[in-house]
Motif scaffolding. Structure first.
Motif, PDB file in Angstrom:
ATOM      1  N   ALA A  11       1.989   7.585 -10.507  1.00 20.80           N
ATOM      2  CA  ALA A  11       1.011   8.045  -9.525  1.00 20.80           C
ATOM      3  C   ALA A  11      -0.203   8.680 -10.202  1.00 20.80           C
ATOM      4  O   ALA A  11      -1.349   8.429  -9.809  1.00 20.80           O
ATOM      5  CB  ALA A  11       1.672   9.055  -8.573  1.00 20.80           C
ATOM      6  N   VAL A  12       0.039   9.494 -11.232  1.00 22.74           N
ATOM      7  CA  VAL A  12      -1.053  10.216 -11.889  1.00 22.74           C
ATOM      8  C   VAL A  12      -2.060   9.261 -12.510  1.00 22.74           C
ATOM      9  O   VAL A  12      -3.279   9.465 -12.404  1.00 22.74           O
ATOM     10  CB  VAL A  12      -0.484  11.176 -12.952  1.00 22.74           C
ATOM     11  CG1 VAL A  12      -1.591  11.698 -13.862  1.00 22.74           C
ATOM     12  CG2 VAL A  12       0.227  12.349 -12.284  1.00 22.74           C
ATOM     13  N   TYR A  13      -1.580   8.185 -13.143  1.00 26.96           N
ATOM     14  CA  TYR A  13      -2.476   7.325 -13.913  1.00 26.96           C
ATOM     15  C   TYR A  13      -2.800   5.999 -13.231  1.00 26.96           C
ATOM     16  O   TYR A  13      -3.599   5.221 -13.757  1.00 26.96           O
ATOM     17  CB  TYR A  13      -1.889   7.075 -15.297  1.00 26.96           C
ATOM     18  CG  TYR A  13      -1.809   8.340 -16.118  1.00 26.96           C
ATOM     19  CD1 TYR A  13      -2.967   8.953 -16.593  1.00 26.96           C
ATOM     20  CD2 TYR A  13      -0.581   8.947 -16.388  1.00 26.96           C
ATOM     21  CE1 TYR A  13      -2.898  10.134 -17.322  1.00 26.96           C
ATOM     22  CE2 TYR A  13      -0.511  10.123 -17.120  1.00 26.96           C
ATOM     23  CZ  TYR A  13      -1.672  10.706 -17.578  1.00 26.96           C
ATOM     24  OH  TYR A  13      -1.618  11.871 -18.300  1.00 26.96           O
ATOM     25  N   ALA A  14      -2.183   5.728 -12.078  1.00 24.94           N
ATOM     26  CA  ALA A  14      -2.472   4.469 -11.392  1.00 24.94           C
ATOM     27  C   ALA A  14      -3.934   4.405 -10.949  1.00 24.94           C
ATOM     28  O   ALA A  14      -4.548   3.332 -10.946  1.00 24.94           O
ATOM     29  CB  ALA A  14      -1.550   4.295 -10.183  1.00 24.94           C
ATOM     30  N   GLY A  15      -4.523   5.556 -10.576  1.00 20.45           N
ATOM     31  CA  GLY A  15      -5.931   5.549 -10.190  1.00 20.45           C
ATOM     32  C   GLY A  15      -6.818   5.075 -11.323  1.00 20.45           C
ATOM     33  O   GLY A  15      -7.765   4.305 -11.118  1.00 20.45           O
ATOM     34  N   CYS A  16      -6.517   5.512 -12.557  1.00 15.04           N
ATOM     35  CA  CYS A  16      -7.302   5.076 -13.717  1.00 15.04           C
ATOM     36  C   CYS A  16      -7.062   3.599 -13.998  1.00 15.04           C
ATOM     37  O   CYS A  16      -7.995   2.870 -14.362  1.00 15.04           O
ATOM     38  CB  CYS A  16      -6.941   5.921 -14.932  1.00 15.04           C
ATOM     39  SG  CYS A  16      -7.443   7.644 -14.803  1.00 15.04           S
ATOM     40  N   TRP A  17      -5.830   3.145 -13.847  1.00 24.31           N
ATOM     41  CA  TRP A  17      -5.531   1.724 -14.056  1.00 24.31           C
ATOM     42  C   TRP A  17      -6.328   0.868 -13.078  1.00 24.31           C
ATOM     43  O   TRP A  17      -6.938  -0.134 -13.462  1.00 24.31           O
ATOM     44  CB  TRP A  17      -4.031   1.493 -13.877  1.00 24.31           C
ATOM     45  CG  TRP A  17      -3.555   0.114 -14.234  1.00 24.31           C
ATOM     46  CD1 TRP A  17      -3.545  -0.991 -13.423  1.00 24.31           C
ATOM     47  CD2 TRP A  17      -3.019  -0.320 -15.487  1.00 24.31           C
ATOM     48  NE1 TRP A  17      -3.029  -2.080 -14.080  1.00 24.31           N
ATOM     49  CE2 TRP A  17      -2.689  -1.692 -15.350  1.00 24.31           C
ATOM     50  CE3 TRP A  17      -2.762   0.313 -16.701  1.00 24.31           C
ATOM     51  CZ2 TRP A  17      -2.125  -2.436 -16.392  1.00 24.31           C
ATOM     52  CZ3 TRP A  17      -2.196  -0.424 -17.735  1.00 24.31           C
ATOM     53  CH2 TRP A  17      -1.891  -1.781 -17.580  1.00 24.31           C
ATOM     54  N   VAL A  18      -6.356   1.278 -11.812  1.00 24.23           N
ATOM     55  CA  VAL A  18      -7.104   0.516 -10.800  1.00 24.23           C
ATOM     56  C   VAL A  18      -8.608   0.646 -11.038  1.00 24.23           C
ATOM     57  O   VAL A  18      -9.369  -0.273 -10.737  1.00 24.23           O
ATOM     58  CB  VAL A  18      -6.704   0.976  -9.386  1.00 24.23           C
ATOM     59  CG1 VAL A  18      -7.500   0.227  -8.323  1.00 24.23           C
ATOM     60  CG2 VAL A  18      -5.206   0.739  -9.151  1.00 24.23           C
ATOM     61  N   LEU A  19      -9.060   1.764 -11.601  1.00 21.68           N
ATOM     62  CA  LEU A  19     -10.473   1.860 -11.990  1.00 21.68           C
ATOM     63  C   LEU A  19     -10.822   0.797 -13.020  1.00 21.68           C
ATOM     64  O   LEU A  19     -11.951   0.296 -13.043  1.00 21.68           O
ATOM     65  CB  LEU A  19     -10.775   3.251 -12.560  1.00 21.68           C
ATOM     66  CG  LEU A  19     -11.065   4.352 -11.544  1.00 21.68           C
ATOM     67  CD1 LEU A  19     -11.209   5.696 -12.260  1.00 21.68           C
ATOM     68  CD2 LEU A  19     -12.324   4.039 -10.736  1.00 21.68           C
ATOM     69  N   GLY A  20      -9.860   0.451 -13.876  1.00 15.67           N
ATOM     70  CA  GLY A  20     -10.079  -0.666 -14.784  1.00 15.67           C
ATOM     71  C   GLY A  20     -10.311  -1.961 -14.025  1.00 15.67           C
ATOM     72  O   GLY A  20     -11.177  -2.772 -14.396  1.00 15.67           O
ATOM     73  N   PHE A  21      -9.564  -2.172 -12.938  1.00 13.45           N
ATOM     74  CA  PHE A  21      -9.820  -3.322 -12.076  1.00 13.45           C
ATOM     75  C   PHE A  21     -11.250  -3.276 -11.528  1.00 13.45           C
ATOM     76  O   PHE A  21     -11.975  -4.278 -11.532  1.00 13.45           O
ATOM     77  CB  PHE A  21      -8.856  -3.334 -10.883  1.00 13.45           C
ATOM     78  CG  PHE A  21      -7.417  -3.568 -11.213  1.00 13.45           C
ATOM     79  CD1 PHE A  21      -7.002  -3.912 -12.492  1.00 13.45           C
ATOM     80  CD2 PHE A  21      -6.444  -3.434 -10.233  1.00 13.45           C
ATOM     81  CE1 PHE A  21      -5.659  -4.127 -12.779  1.00 13.45           C
ATOM     82  CE2 PHE A  21      -5.104  -3.646 -10.501  1.00 13.45           C
ATOM     83  CZ  PHE A  21      -4.708  -3.992 -11.775  1.00 13.45           C
ATOM     84  N   ALA A  22     -11.637  -2.088 -11.034  1.00 20.32           N
ATOM     85  CA  ALA A  22     -12.967  -1.945 -10.429  1.00 20.32           C
ATOM     86  C   ALA A  22     -14.065  -2.212 -11.446  1.00 20.32           C
ATOM     87  O   ALA A  22     -15.110  -2.784 -11.108  1.00 20.32           O
ATOM     88  CB  ALA A  22     -13.110  -0.531  -9.850  1.00 20.32           C
ATOM     89  N   HIS A  23     -13.842  -1.810 -12.682  1.00 18.96           N
ATOM     90  CA  HIS A  23     -14.818  -2.082 -13.743  1.00 18.96           C
ATOM     91  C   HIS A  23     -14.929  -3.583 -13.986  1.00 18.96           C
ATOM     92  O   HIS A  23     -16.037  -4.133 -14.058  1.00 18.96           O
ATOM     93  CB  HIS A  23     -14.383  -1.357 -15.011  1.00 18.96           C
ATOM     94  CG  HIS A  23     -15.246  -1.625 -16.199  1.00 18.96           C
ATOM     95  ND1 HIS A  23     -16.573  -1.291 -16.247  1.00 18.96           N
ATOM     96  CD2 HIS A  23     -14.959  -2.199 -17.398  1.00 18.96           C
ATOM     97  CE1 HIS A  23     -17.072  -1.637 -17.417  1.00 18.96           C
ATOM     98  NE2 HIS A  23     -16.113  -2.199 -18.130  1.00 18.96           N
ATOM     99  N   HIS A  24     -13.803  -4.245 -14.102  1.00 13.86           N
ATOM    100  CA  HIS A  24     -13.823  -5.685 -14.362  1.00 13.86           C
ATOM    101  C   HIS A  24     -14.408  -6.466 -13.203  1.00 13.86           C
ATOM    102  O   HIS A  24     -15.173  -7.412 -13.398  1.00 13.86           O
ATOM    103  CB  HIS A  24     -12.405  -6.175 -14.645  1.00 13.86           C
ATOM    104  CG  HIS A  24     -12.321  -7.668 -14.797  1.00 13.86           C
ATOM    105  ND1 HIS A  24     -11.983  -8.495 -13.747  1.00 13.86           N
ATOM    106  CD2 HIS A  24     -12.554  -8.475 -15.859  1.00 13.86           C
ATOM    107  CE1 HIS A  24     -12.006  -9.750 -14.169  1.00 13.86           C
ATOM    108  NE2 HIS A  24     -12.346  -9.766 -15.441  1.00 13.86           N
ATOM    109  N   GLU A  25     -14.052  -6.078 -11.978  1.00 10.99           N
ATOM    110  CA  GLU A  25     -14.509  -6.819 -10.803  1.00 10.99           C
ATOM    111  C   GLU A  25     -15.958  -6.529 -10.448  1.00 10.99           C
ATOM    112  O   GLU A  25     -16.525  -7.169  -9.566  1.00 10.99           O
ATOM    113  CB  GLU A  25     -13.618  -6.468  -9.603  1.00 10.99           C
ATOM    114  CG  GLU A  25     -12.160  -6.816  -9.785  1.00 10.99           C
ATOM    115  CD  GLU A  25     -11.906  -8.306  -9.686  1.00 10.99           C
ATOM    116  OE1 GLU A  25     -12.018  -8.855  -8.572  1.00 10.99           O
ATOM    117  OE2 GLU A  25     -11.610  -8.923 -10.731  1.00 10.99           O
ATOM    118  N   GLY A  26     -16.582  -5.560 -11.111  1.00  9.97           N
ATOM    119  CA  GLY A  26     -17.974  -5.245 -10.839  1.00  9.97           C
ATOM    120  C   GLY A  26     -18.190  -4.297  -9.683  1.00  9.97           C
ATOM    121  O   GLY A  26     -19.324  -4.064  -9.273  1.00  9.97           O
TER     122      GLY A  26
END
Length: 442
Positions: free
Chosen positions: A259-274
């Motif tokens: 839970a703590v780090y999933a937000g950062c992992w999904v931010l990686g998605f947001a970075h890649h997806e633009g």
């Protein structure tokens, strides 16, 4: 409780084509205050690999070959910070640079890029890269713990014979690999907590594996309801990381870390997806500042044994890392090479990115090993005076810091090539420069 640890992902290039259409719920936005916005950043590319083709039937552009040296630099800084934190124990480092959040974000960006290929093959590839280095580490650590007197059958924390199955986490880290909290005695060669120090950071591999397995579903959800997927981990942390809901044992630790780090992992998605590139910078930074201010406010009233160490305060860690990573990625330049004076770091940055798993796995054990090595200095003839011994006492941690880097270098030479074999690359002892391309699979 979360802990501090490494990253695992290689850097990549930013695409030179226009950003793909935003996911549902994300309007196109434009910020003209700073001139034209750069295209969406691609996730880190694996060393020596060519560009991944765009997924069939999508309008997402393929990421070009090459490396994004800005992302490489972030990973290098995160690794150095992890080593410094575990050596000096300075709580303020968790605020200055939240290494784990940064590394999970970079790994998430790489995972989003890779999932243009079939999900099962991507997961198998990630496991293939992760597990052999872990096996090599376990092949050294477990015999050392057994030789020092650890008997898993009698360890109450493992629950007796039934707990032996937990040793399988040294093969596939579904859970954090087990270890004794105390081993040996105060008069021994090593501190009684050496096994805890050496194996404690292995929680990161468990969290990384969970994220890899969950990524196809997370990315599917992100492309449909991006903001809900992005913010849901923070809400989950507010439930499981604050005591509202308590999950005991290793399962509770795993759920909390996820839970703590999933937000950062999904931010990686947001970075890649633009997605981040389409959010006005002033809005992204303002919201990040609110998250980070909340983190400090929450930490001030929920401090653990090390006071401001965010690793002991899950909700503060989650919100501070989230805001910090948003700012890092929002201002991410596209560097094909390190600029200006940073170019002096080119070889260390390249080496750290090519041996990130090795450095992360071995650094804490090597910090522990540095102590008995440094203790031999007291036996030198010129150290027999009280003044010389006192000087070494007062600068002991500094000398340990200087000694651990050559030891990490030895570990890179001795074990780092396993990362190349796992990635199906030509093995190299000291990959501080460009290497040959990976062999293509038939």
């Amino acid at each position: 409780m979360t802990h501090d640890h490494r990253g695992h992902a290689d850097g990549g290039a930013r695409p030179d084509t226009a950003a793909a259409a935003p996911p549902p719920g994300i309007p196109r936005q434009r910020d003209d205050s700073a001139g034209p916005r750069p295209p969406a950043g691609a996730a880190p590319a694996e060393p020596g690999t060519a560009a991944a083709p765009a997924a069939a039937g999508t309008d997402r552009p393929a990421a070009p070959a090459g490396r994004d040296r800005y992302l490489d630099l972030l990973r290098f800084l995160a690794l150095v910070r992890v080593v410094v934190y575990h050596l000096f124990g300075w709580a303020w480092l968790s605020v200055l640079f939240p290494s784990m959040g940064v590394m999970f974000a970079l790994a998430g960006s790489l995972m989003a890029r890779s999932l243009n290929r079939p999900a099962l093959s991507v997961i198998r590839g990630r496991l293939r890269r992760l597990l052999p280095p872990l096996w090599a580490f376990g092949a050294v650590l477990l015999p050392l713990m057994f030789a020092a007197g650890w008997n898993p059958l009698r360890d109450p924390d493992l629950g007796g014979p039934s707990g032996l199955a937990q040793l399988l986490d040294y093969l596939v880290p579904v859970g954090a690999p087990p270890y004794p909290e105390h081993l040996g005695s105060d008069s021994g060669l090593l501190d009684p907590t050496w096994a805890d120090d050496a194996a404690g950071p292995l929680w990161y591999l468990r969290a990384y594996l969970w994220f890899v397995v969950a990524s196809p579903l997370l990315l599917w959800a992100f492309r449909r309801v991006p903001w809900a997927t992005l913010l849901a981990p923070l809400a989950l942390t507010a439930v499981v990381g604050t005591g509202v809901v308590t999950i005991g044992g290793e399962t509770g630790n795993a759920v909390t870390d996820f839970a703590v780090y999933a937000g950062c992992w999904v931010l990686g998605f947001a970075h890649h997806e633009g997605v981040l590139a389409r959010v006005p910078r002033y809005l992204a930074v303002s919201c990040s500042a609110l998250f980070m201010a909340f983190a400090l406010w929450w930490a001030s009233g929920h401090q653990g044994p090390d006071h401001w160490d965010l690793n002991d305060i899950p909700l503060a860690q989650a919100t501070w890392s989230f805001g910090f990573v948003v700012i890092l990625l929002q201002y991410a330049p596209s560097w094909k090479e390190l600029p200006g004076r940073l170019r002096r770091l080119d070889k260390p940055v390249t080496l750290a990115n090519n041996r990130a798993v090795t450095i992360y796995l071995w650094h804490n054990l090597l910090i522990t090993a540095a102590v008995p090595i440094l203790d031999q200095a007291y036996n030198l003839p010129f150290m027999q005076s009280d003044a010389a011994s006192s000087l070494l006492d007062s600068t002991y941690t500094l000398w340990t810091f200087l000694l651990v880097w050559p030891l990490i270098g030895l570990a890179i030479v001795a074990f780092g090539w396993i990362e190349d074999i796992a990635a199906r690359r030509r093995p190299r002892l000291w990959p501080a420069g460009p290497g040959r391309k990976r062999r293509r699979r038939a």
